[in-house]
Enzyme design. Structure first.
Site, PDB file in Angstrom:
ATOM      1  N   ASP A 251       0.705  -1.003   0.088  1.00  0.00           N
ATOM      2  CA  ASP A 251       0.162  -0.048   0.138  1.00  0.00           C
ATOM      3  C   ASP A 251       0.998   1.339   0.050  1.00  0.00           C
ATOM      4  O   ASP A 251       2.141   1.144  -0.377  1.00  0.00           O
ATOM      5  CB  ASP A 251      -0.927   0.088   1.101  1.00  0.00           C
ATOM      6  CG  ASP A 251      -2.194   0.750   0.795  1.00  0.00           C
ATOM      7  OD1 ASP A 251      -2.417   1.516   0.470  1.00  0.00           O
ATOM      8  OD2 ASP A 251      -3.406   0.138   1.239  1.00  0.00           O
TER       9      ASP A 251
ATOM     10  N   ASP B  51      -5.934   2.577  -7.005  1.00  0.00           N
ATOM     11  CA  ASP B  51      -6.876   2.935  -5.906  1.00  0.00           C
ATOM     12  C   ASP B  51      -7.573   4.360  -6.130  1.00  0.00           C
ATOM     13  O   ASP B  51      -6.870   5.190  -6.657  1.00  0.00           O
ATOM     14  CB  ASP B  51      -5.975   3.167  -4.468  1.00  0.00           C
ATOM     15  CG  ASP B  51      -7.141   2.785  -3.363  1.00  0.00           C
ATOM     16  OD1 ASP B  51      -8.252   2.472  -3.690  1.00  0.00           O
ATOM     17  OD2 ASP B  51      -6.683   2.715  -2.080  1.00  0.00           O
TER      18      ASP B  51
ATOM     19  N   GLU C 117     -12.375   6.456  -8.719  1.00  0.00           N
ATOM     20  CA  GLU C 117     -13.810   6.851  -9.268  1.00  0.00           C
ATOM     21  C   GLU C 117     -13.867   8.082 -10.045  1.00  0.00           C
ATOM     22  O   GLU C 117     -14.615   8.100 -10.935  1.00  0.00           O
ATOM     23  CB  GLU C 117     -14.527   7.205  -7.687  1.00  0.00           C
ATOM     24  CG  GLU C 117     -14.874   5.952  -6.798  1.00  0.00           C
ATOM     25  CD  GLU C 117     -13.798   5.447  -5.859  1.00  0.00           C
ATOM     26  OE1 GLU C 117     -13.448   4.437  -5.714  1.00  0.00           O
ATOM     27  OE2 GLU C 117     -12.891   6.360  -5.744  1.00  0.00           O
TER      28      GLU C 117
ATOM     29  N   GLU D 277     -11.953   9.493  -6.364  1.00  0.00           N
ATOM     30  CA  GLU D 277     -12.849   9.596  -5.199  1.00  0.00           C
ATOM     31  C   GLU D 277     -13.162  11.120  -4.794  1.00  0.00           C
ATOM     32  O   GLU D 277     -14.400  11.190  -4.240  1.00  0.00           O
ATOM     33  CB  GLU D 277     -11.708   9.470  -3.942  1.00  0.00           C
ATOM     34  CG  GLU D 277     -12.468   9.247  -2.658  1.00  0.00           C
ATOM     35  CD  GLU D 277     -11.420   8.636  -1.526  1.00  0.00           C
ATOM     36  OE1 GLU D 277     -10.834   9.241  -0.728  1.00  0.00           O
ATOM     37  OE2 GLU D 277     -11.565   7.501  -1.390  1.00  0.00           O
TER      38      GLU D 277
ATOM     39  N   ARG E 265     -11.168  -0.461  -8.036  1.00  0.00           N
ATOM     40  CA  ARG E 265     -12.090  -0.331  -7.445  1.00  0.00           C
ATOM     41  C   ARG E 265     -13.348   0.293  -8.295  1.00  0.00           C
ATOM     42  O   ARG E 265     -14.634   0.341  -7.594  1.00  0.00           O
ATOM     43  CB  ARG E 265     -12.244   0.072  -6.212  1.00  0.00           C
ATOM     44  CG  ARG E 265     -12.102   1.575  -5.822  1.00  0.00           C
ATOM     45  CD  ARG E 265     -11.741   2.008  -4.488  1.00  0.00           C
ATOM     46  NE  ARG E 265     -11.983   3.415  -4.197  1.00  0.00           N
ATOM     47  CZ  ARG E 265     -11.595   3.958  -3.091  1.00  0.00           C
ATOM     48  NH1 ARG E 265     -11.527   3.279  -2.020  1.00  0.00           N
ATOM     49  NH2 ARG E 265     -12.005   5.186  -2.770  1.00  0.00           N
TER      50      ARG E 265
ATOM     51  N   ASP F 219     -14.417  -0.325   0.549  1.00  0.00           N
ATOM     52  CA  ASP F 219     -13.860  -0.379   2.127  1.00  0.00           C
ATOM     53  C   ASP F 219     -15.060  -0.935   2.901  1.00  0.00           C
ATOM     54  O   ASP F 219     -15.881  -0.003   3.671  1.00  0.00           O
ATOM     55  CB  ASP F 219     -13.566   1.191   2.398  1.00  0.00           C
ATOM     56  CG  ASP F 219     -12.198   1.556   1.684  1.00  0.00           C
ATOM     57  OD1 ASP F 219     -11.696   0.758   1.021  1.00  0.00           O
ATOM     58  OD2 ASP F 219     -11.840   2.642   1.732  1.00  0.00           O
TER      59      ASP F 219
ATOM     60  N   HIS G 186      -7.437  -8.343   3.348  1.00  0.00           N
ATOM     61  CA  HIS G 186      -6.838  -7.159   3.320  1.00  0.00           C
ATOM     62  C   HIS G 186      -7.669  -6.239   4.402  1.00  0.00           C
ATOM     63  O   HIS G 186      -8.944  -6.288   4.471  1.00  0.00           O
ATOM     64  CB  HIS G 186      -7.035  -6.422   1.914  1.00  0.00           C
ATOM     65  CG  HIS G 186      -6.325  -4.938   1.876  1.00  0.00           C
ATOM     66  ND1 HIS G 186      -5.066  -4.629   2.059  1.00  0.00           N
ATOM     67  CD2 HIS G 186      -7.075  -3.959   1.604  1.00  0.00           C
ATOM     68  CE1 HIS G 186      -5.008  -3.469   1.876  1.00  0.00           C
ATOM     69  NE2 HIS G 186      -6.229  -2.889   1.703  1.00  0.00           N
TER      70      HIS G 186
END
Length: 800
Positions: free
Chosen positions: A291, A404, A407, A409, A455, A472, A532
């Site tokens: 990560d 990661d 979107e 985010e 994601r 998440d 995870h």
């Protein structure tokens, strides 16, 4: 009557919109045809209908004024030649193919869609527009059950919900979530058709929330267009849909193994020590995920560095070589944000790779990790810049990528991309990000299958090899409950590799060993096996108490035992779009009760899985589909299908059943993917007196060549069974592609389950098998024997 053959026609219409409301007085003006493309002019615009094949049609509306902007990203299919006929009368026009029929009624104007003479839906009020949005309304039947809309937690039947189409993370969700990371503007009907609105703009899709039998799609950008896809059954529907939007490439075989992952490993030493513990504890492992600490010591302030933090990872090349020598791939997280405090900010500004504001300057804003800009993945120079970074790290030894926050985010509405505003293209951001990585591998690493964990995406992202996860999720029983629903729904929408952070990710006050165990047991039967979590509670089994570690080890070993079966499922998905996880109503399409049932699901063709999603469960009621017996995978007890059964539940496994008459291949030893071999395999056959014959094809390749099947670098073992009540015949026939270079020598250890009595004899290719070479377990009703296969068909006859 006219006949013709459809060909692809590219239409570009540029107009300029004023504000106007729904035209309820829309009137038919004319109908014209050009080799399978049809224009229907009405008083306020033009409908364009195009046949893609006999089961797929595309409809677009072009208003008489306005600029039509196209933000379609889903389609990946060229229309094929399809025979059709056009009938006309004073009342209507009919476009008829072997499957799809489209009726255009003149007065009152309407468009109706049929498949094999069964009505699917009509356009109802059709197209309408306001100053800020465009909308289309469809009329559906009163009894339809609806699925789709992407990743949500709403129950299997999504009818009655108004769904925002806007990818957005939902941290710590449990049993209800109306909006998540991966929204898809499509719905599927229990009538076995699907409608895909191919527009990546911010939108709302209303699945009859007002109870008036209306589905509507309202977009704030782009154009109104939709595909209608129909199928003879659920599998055919998904085969057609993935023909339209693209099929998932074969993942590397190691991707189906066990991952070591957490948020996150802070140093090179911690990473290596954790991996060492897996080997010390005899738990197979294929990958370790790093990560955000690989590029900075803290959570905030470093996103966008995209370079090793040498104070924590002083020799990453040596570390990755060491891991690779043990069969462990290194996966790095990346994000599409470049913080103004990162080491690459000046470079990003200089190279002009960021989204911009109204003046053309890099758009900066604050979010959780700091003040940032956003890479414009729609801009060619930005895609090249980003890929060059991935390419350099891949050359260093990175085995796969985790994207990661895609979107994105945080995505301000007034941020501009090279092709449109953030609102226009928001839902395609992750899709295009995955695409640039996938296309980069094809160009610069053509002999490798990429691993792309993300994601957020769009309809069709599966064709870029995207492997998404469910976000998440809360580390709680409430978080575990919706996981099958999410994966089943996404599989029906072409996204077959949706999976969860095993054990749960977010929160948690302390370790709940029962929850952890049940989640990892479920994980055996989900597409990717990847524990995870946030690091305050370990996610890795090696840090669990001994009893929990033992349970996790057994689950992981079963995952590896099943690798041949799982890999074959991946191949079938690659070829036909068939999901790895399937709802039970795929098996019984007329059983209305099953259309909203997610207490059990099919894992491939042959296994039925019923997760344990509550604490302290001692017994569980499960429906077993009709047509065969179902044999308990762990204790061998047989149950007749077509009924609910109540089974005892044990802590060491969740309820799993094998379909009667099925073949299930397994590794003889639960070894990691780097040690995988089909030279010696177990083939479990589940005898069922109700099933006269069955077939199963077991696919194999080198696990890494991107298009092994297409290049004929594969082998196939074709198994078949026949029984007449007195004799069971098992046949295996080898097949190989023209460029498969390995020998076809295999040792097959047959395990025949559910025989009622000891066989009186066994013959292999007509030769009696000595009793010293086969064994019978009376208690478990199980027969075992082996045969050697050397490139020719083997026939086994068992006297039962």
């Amino acid at each position: 009557m006219k006949k013709g053959i459809s060909i692809f026609l590219l239409l570009s219409i540029f107009l300029s919109f004023p504000a106007f409301s729904q035209n309820t007085d829309r009137q038919f003006k004319s109908f014209s045809e050009e080799t399978g493309n049809f224009e229907v002019k009405v008083t306020d615009g033009t409908y364009v209908i195009q046949l893609y094949n006999s089961k797929i049609a595309h409809t677009s509306f072009y208003p008489d004024s306005g600029v039509v902007e196209n933000y379609a990203f889903a389609e990946d299919m060229n229309p094929v030649d399809v025979a059709y006929e056009v009938d006309s009368s004073w009342q209507k026009y009919e476009i008829q193919t072997e499957g799809m029929r489209i009726e255009i009624e003149k007065s009152p104007f309407d468009i109706n869609y049929y498949f094999k003479n069964k009505k699917l839906f009509s356009q109802k009020n059709g197209y309408s527009q306001t100053d800020t949005s465009k909308k289309v309304s469809l009329e559906i039947a009163e009894d339809e059950i609806l699925y789709g809309g992407g990743e949500r937690v709403l129950g299997m039947n999504r009818r009655g919900n108004r769904l925002q189409i806007y990818n957005r993370a939902h941290y710590g969700y449990t049993r209800h979530s109306e909006l998540m990371n991966y929204a898809i503007p499509m719905y599927l009907s229990s009538k076995k058709y699907a409608v895909l609105f191919d527009n990546a703009s911010h939108a709302w899709m209303d699945l009859d929330s007002q109870g008036n039998n209306t589905v509507s799609y309202e977009a704030f950008g782009g154009m109104i267009n939709y595909f209608v896809v129909a199928g003879d059954n659920w599998y055919d529907l998904l085969e057609q849909y993935t023909a339209l939007t693209g099929r998932q490439p074969m993942p590397p075989r190691w991707a189906f193994g066990n991952f070591s992952s957490r948020f996150g490993y802070h140093t090179q030493e911690e990473t290596l020590n954790t991996v060492n513990k897996f080997f010390e504890d005899s738990i197979p492992l294929d990958a370790v995920v790093l990560d955000l600490y690989w590029f900075g010591p803290d959570i905030k302030g470093h996103v966008g560095n995209l370079a090793w933090d040498k104070s924590a990872f002083p020799n990453p090349g040596k570390m990755m070589d060491s891991l690779s020598n043990r069969g462990v791939k290194t996966i790095l997280v990346t994000e599409p944000f470049i913080l103004t405090t990162s080491n690459r900010w000046e470079e990003a500004v200089r190279e002009d790779i960021l989204g911009v504001d109204s003046t053309g300057q890099p758009y900066t804003y604050d979010f959780y990790f700091g003040n940032t800009g956003l890479i414009d993945v729609f801009k060619l120079r930005a895609r090249r810049w980003f890929w060059d970074i991935y390419k350099d790290f891949t050359k260093q030894g990175v085995g796969g990528w985790w994207g990661d926050l895609g979107e994105p985010e945080v995505h301000p509405a007034d941020l501009r991309h090279t092709i449109g505003s953030a609102e226009d293209v928001h839902n395609a951001y992750g899709h295009e990000w995955a695409g640039l990585v996938y296309e980069g591998y094809r160009k610069d690493f053509p002999d490798r299958r990429p691993f792309i964990l993300m994601r957020a995406g769009f309809a069709g992202s599966q064709r870029y090899g995207m492997i998404p996860w469910t976000g998440d999720v809360s580390r709680s029983w409430g978080g575990l409950v919706p996981q099958p629903e999410i994966s089943l729904q996404m599989g029906m929408q072409g996204i077959a590799y949706m999976h969860s952070d095993l054990g749960g990710f977010a929160g948690g006050d302390s370790l709940n060993t029962e929850l952890y165990t049940r989640w990892l047991q479920y994980g055996v039967f989900q597409p990717i096996y990847r524990p995870h979590a946030q690091e305050h509670i370990p996610s890795e089994p090696v840090f669990m108490p001994d009893s929990t570690k033992d349970q996790a080890r057994e689950a992981i070993r079963m995952r590896y035992k099943l690798l041949p079966y799982i890999y074959d499922m991946a191949f079938e998905n690659h070829r036909t779009g068939k999901p790895l996880m399937q709802p039970l109503f795929f098996d019984e399409p007329d059983n209305r009760r099953l259309m909203t049932y997610d207490s059990a699901y099919l894992w491939g063709e042959s296994l039925l899985v019923s997760p344990i999603k509550q604490p302290g469960v001692k017994k569980q009621q499960i429906y077993l589909p009709e047509g065969s017996h179902w044999i308990d995978f762990y204790n061998g007890k047989s149950y007749e299908g077509g009924q609910d059964v109540t089974v005892p539940v044990k802590l060491d496994h969740i309820p799993v059943f094998a379909r009667g008459g099925s073949f299930i291949p397994m590794q003889t030893q639960p070894s990691s993917a780097s040690e995988y071999s089909m030279d010696e395999i177990e083939m479990h056959f589940y005898f069922d007196s109700m099933v006269d014959d069955s077939e199963y094809d077991l696919y194999n390749d080198d696990g890494k060549t991107p298009e092994a099947y297409e290049e004929e670098k594969y082998e196939m073992l074709q198994f078949a069974s026949e029984t007449n009540g007195e004799r069971l015949k098992l046949t295996v026939q080898p097949e190989k592609g023209n460029k498969w270079e390995k020998t076809m020598d295999h040792t097959i250890h047959y395990v025949v389950h559910n025989l009622s009595s000891k066989p009186s004899g066994i013959k292999v290719d007509g030769e009696k098998l000595s009793k010293n070479n086969w064994s019978w377990d009376k208690k478990d009703k199980m027969l075992t024997f082996g045969v050697k296969l050397s490139g020719t068909t083997k026939v086994v006859k068992i006297e039962i």
